[in-house]
Write a protein that holds these residues in place. Structure first.
Motif, PDB file in Angstrom:
ATOM      1  N   GLY A  15       0.792  -1.224   0.000  1.00 31.41           N
ATOM      2  CA  GLY A  15       0.000   0.000   0.000  1.00 31.41           C
ATOM      3  C   GLY A  15       0.821   1.268   0.000  1.00 31.41           C
ATOM      4  N   GLY A  16       2.125   1.133   0.205  1.00 29.68           N
ATOM      5  CA  GLY A  16       2.998   2.296   0.258  1.00 29.68           C
ATOM      6  C   GLY A  16       3.411   2.795  -1.116  1.00 29.68           C
ATOM      7  N   GLY A  66      -2.837   2.380 -13.478  1.00 34.68           N
ATOM      8  CA  GLY A  66      -3.640   2.976 -12.420  1.00 34.68           C
ATOM      9  C   GLY A  66      -2.904   3.124 -11.102  1.00 34.68           C
ATOM     10  N   ARG A  67      -1.746   2.503 -10.974  1.00 29.65           N
ATOM     11  CA  ARG A  67      -0.961   2.601  -9.733  1.00 29.65           C
ATOM     12  C   ARG A  67       0.374   3.309  -9.956  1.00 29.65           C
ATOM     13  NH1 ARG A  67       0.935  -1.880  -7.433  1.00 29.65           N
ATOM     14  NH2 ARG A  67       1.058  -3.070  -9.373  1.00 29.65           N
ATOM     15  N   PHE A  68       0.964   3.119 -11.111  1.00 28.82           N
ATOM     16  CA  PHE A  68       2.273   3.703 -11.424  1.00 28.82           C
ATOM     17  C   PHE A  68       2.103   4.843 -12.415  1.00 28.82           C
ATOM     18  CE2 PHE A  68       5.136  -0.299 -10.669  1.00 28.82           C
ATOM     19  CZ  PHE A  68       4.568  -0.466  -9.412  1.00 28.82           C
ATOM     20  N   THR A  69       2.993   5.839 -12.309  1.00 29.70           N
ATOM     21  CA  THR A  69       3.014   6.957 -13.244  1.00 29.70           C
ATOM     22  C   THR A  69       4.446   7.204 -13.693  1.00 29.70           C
ATOM     23  OG1 THR A  69       1.114   8.002 -12.165  1.00 29.70           O
ATOM     24  CG2 THR A  69       2.442   9.378 -13.617  1.00 29.70           C
ATOM     25  N   VAL A  70       4.656   7.206 -15.001  1.00 31.78           N
ATOM     26  CA  VAL A  70       5.979   7.465 -15.561  1.00 31.78           C
ATOM     27  C   VAL A  70       6.031   8.907 -16.056  1.00 31.78           C
ATOM     28  CG1 VAL A  70       5.313   6.562 -17.835  1.00 31.78           C
ATOM     29  CG2 VAL A  70       7.732   6.643 -17.178  1.00 31.78           C
ATOM     30  N   SER A  71       7.170   9.552 -15.847  1.00 28.25           N
ATOM     31  CA  SER A  71       7.355  10.926 -16.310  1.00 28.25           C
ATOM     32  C   SER A  71       8.837  11.142 -16.593  1.00 28.25           C
ATOM     33  CB  SER A  71       6.855  11.924 -15.253  1.00 28.25           C
ATOM     34  OG  SER A  71       7.587  11.786 -14.047  1.00 28.25           O
ATOM     35  N   LEU A  81       9.633   7.085 -12.060  1.00 26.65           N
ATOM     36  CA  LEU A  81       8.521   6.147 -11.935  1.00 26.65           C
ATOM     37  C   LEU A  81       7.930   6.320 -10.543  1.00 26.65           C
ATOM     38  CD1 LEU A  81       6.988   3.886 -13.441  1.00 26.65           C
ATOM     39  CD2 LEU A  81       8.412   2.254 -12.185  1.00 26.65           C
ATOM     40  N   GLN A  82       6.764   6.932 -10.478  1.00 28.78           N
ATOM     41  CA  GLN A  82       6.040   7.063  -9.216  1.00 28.78           C
ATOM     42  C   GLN A  82       5.198   5.806  -9.029  1.00 28.78           C
ATOM     43  OE1 GLN A  82       6.052   9.599  -6.817  1.00 28.78           O
ATOM     44  NE2 GLN A  82       4.814   8.122  -5.654  1.00 28.78           N
ATOM     45  N   MET A  83       5.436   5.116  -7.945  1.00 28.54           N
ATOM     46  CA  MET A  83       4.755   3.849  -7.689  1.00 28.54           C
ATOM     47  C   MET A  83       3.900   3.992  -6.436  1.00 28.54           C
ATOM     48  SD  MET A  83       7.822   1.163  -8.563  1.00 28.54           S
ATOM     49  CE  MET A  83       8.715   1.566  -7.056  1.00 28.54           C
ATOM     50  N   SER A 124       6.934  -5.494   1.424  1.00 25.61           N
ATOM     51  CA  SER A 124       6.726  -6.530   2.417  1.00 25.61           C
ATOM     52  C   SER A 124       6.304  -5.904   3.734  1.00 25.61           C
ATOM     53  CB  SER A 124       8.017  -7.337   2.610  1.00 25.61           C
ATOM     54  OG  SER A 124       7.870  -8.278   3.658  1.00 25.61           O
ATOM     55  N   SER A 125       5.476  -6.640   4.449  1.00 25.81           N
ATOM     56  CA  SER A 125       5.084  -6.172   5.773  1.00 25.81           C
ATOM     57  C   SER A 125       5.998  -6.782   6.835  1.00 25.81           C
ATOM     58  CB  SER A 125       3.624  -6.537   6.051  1.00 25.81           C
ATOM     59  OG  SER A 125       3.416  -7.928   5.866  1.00 25.81           O
TER      60      SER A 125
END
Length: 125
Positions: A15-16, A66-71, A81-83, A124-125
């Protein structure tokens, strides 16, 4: 040929978020589509995301859409890469490289040089 240095990986809980960076050498950086790839232990390297030379057109693997953004910032010769909403299955070493379409997917362009050292992402938790 282009030289690549990835950074920004680390250990994060499910979730992070993490933001990866890839610094590239060369005066023609803005002419390349840049891609992010990842390789998990025991698996083939796979495509994650790509961004056009001008930074206008992104492309994503279905698993990260929907979760990652590349710029990219061409003034800094850097791609990001924003994850977000990270999952354990995102655990891998992440690499960047100049990219091109390969069949129905994406791959590194031939002769771009060598892969960088990559940056480890562990979820990982």
């Amino acid at each position: 040929q282009v030289q690549l240095v990835e950074s920004g990986g680390g250990l994060v809980q499910p979730g992070g978020s993490l933001r990866l960076s890839c610094a590239a050498s060369g005066r023609t950086f803005s002419s390349y589509v840049m891609g992010w790839f990842r390789q998990a232990p025991g698996k083939e390297r796979e495509f994650v995301a790509a961004i056009s030379g001008g930074g206008i057109y992104p492309a994503y693997a279905d698993s990260v859409k929907g979760r990652f953004t590349v710029s990219r910032d061409n003034a800094k010769n850097t791609v990001y890469l924003q994850m977000n909403s990270l999952k354990p299955e995102d655990t891998a070493v992440y690499y960047c490289a100049p990219a091109s379409r390969a069949g129905t997917g994406w791959g590194p362009i031939a002769g771009f040089g060598s892969w960088g050292q990559g940056t480890q992402v562990t979820v990982s938790s």
